[in-house]
Enzyme design. Sequence first.
Site, PDB file in Angstrom:
ATOM      1  N   SER A 169       0.829  -1.211   0.000  1.00 43.95           N
ATOM      2  CA  SER A 169       0.000   0.000   0.000  1.00 43.95           C
ATOM      3  C   SER A 169       0.858   1.252   0.000  1.00 43.95           C
ATOM      4  CB  SER A 169      -0.852   0.071   1.272  1.00 43.95           C
ATOM      5  OG  SER A 169      -1.616  -1.048   1.432  1.00 43.95           O
ATOM      6  N   GLU A 215      -4.888  -0.776  -8.493  1.00 44.54           N
ATOM      7  CA  GLU A 215      -3.904   0.184  -8.992  1.00 44.54           C
ATOM      8  C   GLU A 215      -2.718  -0.608  -9.551  1.00 44.54           C
ATOM      9  OE1 GLU A 215      -4.721   4.013  -6.036  1.00 44.54           O
ATOM     10  OE2 GLU A 215      -3.222   2.555  -5.416  1.00 44.54           O
TER      11      GLU A 215
END
Length: 373
Positions: free
Chosen positions: A104, A137
């Site tokens: 992340s 993503e």
Amino acid sequence: MGAGIAQVAAVAGHRVIVYDNNEASLHKADKGLSATLQKLEEKGKVANAAEILGRLSYTNNLNDLADCGLVIEAVIENLGIKQQLFTALERQVCDECILASNTSSLSITAIAAACQRPERVVGLHFFNPPPLMALVEVIPAIQTDPSLIERAKVLMTAWGKLPVVAKDTPGFIVNRVARPFYGEALRIYEEGLADMATIDWAMTSIGGFRMGPFTLMDYIGHDVNYVVTETVFQSFFYDPRYKPSFSQKRLLEAGWLGRKSGRGFYNYAEGTALPELVKDELLGKQIVERIMAMLINEAVEALYLRIATIADLETAMTKGVNYPKGLLQWCDDWGAAHVLALLDHLYQQYGEDRYRASVLLRRKAQEGSLFLS
Ligand SMILES: NC(=O)c1ccc[n+]([C@@H]2O[C@H](COP(=O)([O-])OP(=O)(O)OC[C@H]3O[C@@H](n4cnc5c(N)ncnc54)[C@H](O)[C@@H]3O)[C@@H](O)[C@H]2O)c1
């Protein structure tokens, strides 16, 4: 996260090997995935749970990954541990195997640097829970073979996901652009302009968000949300826009992690009354305008710095964190001049760099032009 990603890949038809160095985690993933897939079959959401489960296997031996075409790493968020794992993985897999990380907050470039063939490394950042959240993503490291970006997008689309491409910068798209949703709400609360229940009411009732910032921070957990904020702040060389808050840090120190520990900003003990809130429309509008101006500015700045395209920024915020609409659309609807006036007013009032407007927002306001036609 690893088990959730394994589920997505197995449902999409792949043979999946779940690797973990902890037996208890493997057992938990095995039991959890069996129960989940059986439930999904009962609800008619998957056709054949047994067949999907048959594609999943579990191991604590890295050698078993030798035949993989793609490895998605989702171990704990620690650069040293991830680098060690990537170095060890590369000794097992074939030259064509793609190595992805679900990190992340760490740099994909730094992870890739631990590899002999860094061009095969890419970020594939899923959202929690991976089977339910459509966004992924895709983050190329500076060493990544450019053709891998398109291949990753095609694969994620085949898995039923919505891929967006983000530059390898702290927080990628969502964890960067969403920071003011928490940070500005905390600032308003700390200044005593409104209490948390009122801020949550304003952002849901007037702003149209599914959850207010304080309810959402309690839901995510302060061990996660605070740490992401602090990491982003440090990674941006202490840019005041991302400054963490002491109120949230104290909750973390007290172990008041939110819903999961029974107490965070709110007290979740049974019988505890919800705090009183002030349903003052004017105050509510001021709260929404201040937080939204900061969020929009963050999205505009991300566009200006080429972190992602307009379309990907909009998809990221609507699909990754369920915003009622994209932030650039929001800017068009309110008018760049209005958003700029809100920010310039904050900047004048506080004299803090935190409230500086993006040069692109200023340009849009001068031109009177839109981000989306
Ligand atoms: N939790 C989220 O909402 C979320 C969302 C997106 C991305 N991520 C990222 O996904 C990754 C995992 O997060 P999580 O919340 O699932 O963490 P977690 O702590 O729940 O799971 C990590 C797993 O990695 C295993 N592990 C640790 N070191 C290992 C090693 N050296 N080799 C093999 N296995 C090892 C642990 O046994 C554990 O089962 C992190 O990089 C995190 O940033 C998390």
